[in-house]
Write a protein that holds these residues in place. Structure first.
Motif, mmCIF file in Angstrom:
data_model
loop_
_atom_site.group_PDB
_atom_site.id
_atom_site.type_symbol
_atom_site.label_atom_id
_atom_site.label_comp_id
_atom_site.label_asym_id
_atom_site.label_seq_id
_atom_site.Cartn_x
_atom_site.Cartn_y
_atom_site.Cartn_z
ATOM 1 N N VAL A 22 78.153 20.721 -5.258
ATOM 2 C CA VAL A 22 76.904 20.895 -5.996
ATOM 3 C C VAL A 22 76.457 19.554 -6.556
ATOM 4 O O VAL A 22 75.299 19.153 -6.429
ATOM 5 C CB VAL A 22 77.091 21.918 -7.133
ATOM 6 C CG1 VAL A 22 75.807 22.056 -7.951
ATOM 7 C CG2 VAL A 22 77.535 23.263 -6.583
ATOM 8 N N VAL A 23 77.361 18.888 -7.203
ATOM 9 C CA VAL A 23 77.199 17.503 -7.653
ATOM 10 C C VAL A 23 78.470 16.790 -7.224
ATOM 11 O O VAL A 23 79.477 17.427 -6.913
ATOM 12 C CB VAL A 23 76.999 17.409 -9.192
ATOM 13 C CG1 VAL A 23 75.718 18.118 -9.612
ATOM 14 C CG2 VAL A 23 78.196 17.987 -9.934
ATOM 15 N N PRO A 24 78.473 15.469 -7.162
ATOM 16 C CA PRO A 24 79.662 14.762 -6.696
ATOM 17 C C PRO A 24 80.921 15.163 -7.458
ATOM 18 O O PRO A 24 80.967 15.107 -8.693
ATOM 19 C CB PRO A 24 79.310 13.287 -6.942
ATOM 20 C CG PRO A 24 77.824 13.244 -6.822
ATOM 21 C CD PRO A 24 77.351 14.532 -7.437
ATOM 22 N N GLY A 25 81.915 15.632 -6.718
ATOM 23 C CA GLY A 25 83.192 16.004 -7.326
ATOM 24 C C GLY A 25 83.296 17.440 -7.773
ATOM 25 O O GLY A 25 84.380 17.880 -8.176
ATOM 26 N N THR A 26 82.213 18.200 -7.718
ATOM 27 C CA THR A 26 82.232 19.612 -8.135
ATOM 28 C C THR A 26 81.763 20.487 -6.986
ATOM 29 O O THR A 26 80.602 20.408 -6.570
ATOM 30 C CB THR A 26 81.326 19.855 -9.354
ATOM 31 O OG1 THR A 26 81.792 19.068 -10.456
ATOM 32 C CG2 THR A 26 81.336 21.325 -9.758
ATOM 33 N N THR A 27 82.654 21.306 -6.464
ATOM 34 C CA THR A 27 82.305 22.184 -5.353
ATOM 35 C C THR A 27 81.613 23.448 -5.858
ATOM 36 O O THR A 27 81.622 23.757 -7.055
ATOM 37 C CB THR A 27 83.554 22.600 -4.556
ATOM 38 O OG1 THR A 27 84.387 23.434 -5.385
ATOM 39 C CG2 THR A 27 84.342 21.384 -4.095
ATOM 40 N N VAL A 28 81.038 24.184 -4.921
ATOM 41 C CA VAL A 28 80.432 25.477 -5.263
ATOM 42 C C VAL A 28 81.484 26.370 -5.913
ATOM 43 O O VAL A 28 81.221 27.028 -6.927
ATOM 44 C CB VAL A 28 79.848 26.158 -4.010
ATOM 45 C CG1 VAL A 28 79.335 27.553 -4.355
ATOM 46 C CG2 VAL A 28 78.743 25.317 -3.388
ATOM 47 N N TRP A 29 82.673 26.392 -5.339
ATOM 48 C CA TRP A 29 83.756 27.227 -5.871
ATOM 49 C C TRP A 29 84.144 26.794 -7.290
ATOM 50 O O TRP A 29 84.368 27.644 -8.167
ATOM 51 C CB TRP A 29 84.962 27.147 -4.950
ATOM 52 C CG TRP A 29 86.010 28.179 -5.210
ATOM 53 C CD1 TRP A 29 87.108 28.065 -6.015
ATOM 54 C CD2 TRP A 29 86.073 29.511 -4.659
ATOM 55 N NE1 TRP A 29 87.850 29.226 -6.005
ATOM 56 C CE2 TRP A 29 87.236 30.121 -5.176
ATOM 57 C CE3 TRP A 29 85.267 30.215 -3.772
ATOM 58 C CZ2 TRP A 29 87.611 31.422 -4.836
ATOM 59 C CZ3 TRP A 29 85.633 31.511 -3.435
ATOM 60 C CH2 TRP A 29 86.787 32.106 -3.963
#
Length: 254
Positions: free
Chosen positions: A145-152
């Motif tokens: 979603v943003v760098p380093g943060t996945t949808v999960w």
């Protein structure tokens, strides 16, 4: 010099609304938004859904999982511009690339930034086979979603404190009919009323939106989830349309 007048004014409006209607509106003040994607429609006082439910295939992202054959892993990610920095913009399953539709990415980035109050997100997908389900879950854990943060990370990790409430697949107790299985289970697991949900589905393989609207209703209001059909995938217009439609329906109830 203290600047308390305007925030207190907003709080008073929110309090009066709550007392008069018996419900708690989502109060959101303007925040900075660093993505290059189109800024979502926002107001100083707006009602947001308590739960936003996304179908996956051909709605949230651009592929149909049943057509794919390889479960992706970290060696299959595609890096690119997320609009707020470089991150994972695609995942390869064999020769097919899975990517979020633009409206999906915009919505989750705004959600990540806290622009929709206490709204939470989850998924309701009738993936055809156990393999399709596994491919979908793997993609959710890789796409960012943003760098380093996945949808999960965002949906399961932050919204639900690590608890997987998503209803993905059609293996028992799920079925191909989301109104009969996926949504009743979501209602039970989340404790969120049907009439506080917003649901997006492409509806290319059946009118899931219509089925959910007709079958999943609260006994006291006779209302169910607000739904939006996305036959060409979730774009920015469809996302903003859904939020505006929910706000209109919610305000009409009170």
């Amino acid at each position: 010099m203290h600047h308390w007048r305007y925030p207190n004014r907003i709080n008073i409006i929110a309090l009066l609304f709550t007392v008069a209607s018996g419900f708690s509106p989502r109060i959101v003040t303007t925040r900075s938004y660093t993505s290059s994607l189109t800024r979502p429609i926002m107001t100083k006082l707006q009602c947001y859904p308590e739960l936003c439910v996304f179908d996956l295939d051909a709605c949230f992202w651009d592929q149909e999982m049943y057509t794919l054959s390889k479960i992706p892993d970290e060696s299959n990610v595609v890096k690119g511009d997320l609009g707020c920095g470089e991150g994972v913009v695609g995942v390869m399953s064999g020769r097919s690339r899975i990517s979020l539709h633009r409206g999906s990415l915009m919505a989750l980035q705004a959600h990540h930034n806290g622009q929709y109050g206490h709204m939470k997100v989850c998924f309701a997908s009738s993936a055809d086979t156990p393999l399709a389900e596994k491919i979908g879950r793997a993609a959710l854990k890789l796409l960012e979603v943003v760098p380093g943060t996945t949808v999960w990370d965002l949906v399961v990790g932050r919204d639900w404190n690590g608890v997987d409430v998503n209803q993905i697949g059609r293996q028992p107790p799920l079925s191909a009919n989301k109104s009969a299985t996926h949504f009743p289970i979501l209602r039970e697991k989340t404790g969120i009323r049907y009439d506080r949900m917003l649901f997006f589905d492409d509806c290319q393989w059946g009118d899931h939106c219509g089925q959910v609207e007709r079958a999943c209703k609260e006994s006291d209001t006779g209302r169910g989830p607000v739904t939006v059909r996305t036959p060409y995938g979730l774009g920015e217009d469809e996302w903003n349309q859904g939020m505006a439609k929910y706000a209109k329906v919610f305000q009409g109830q009170n």
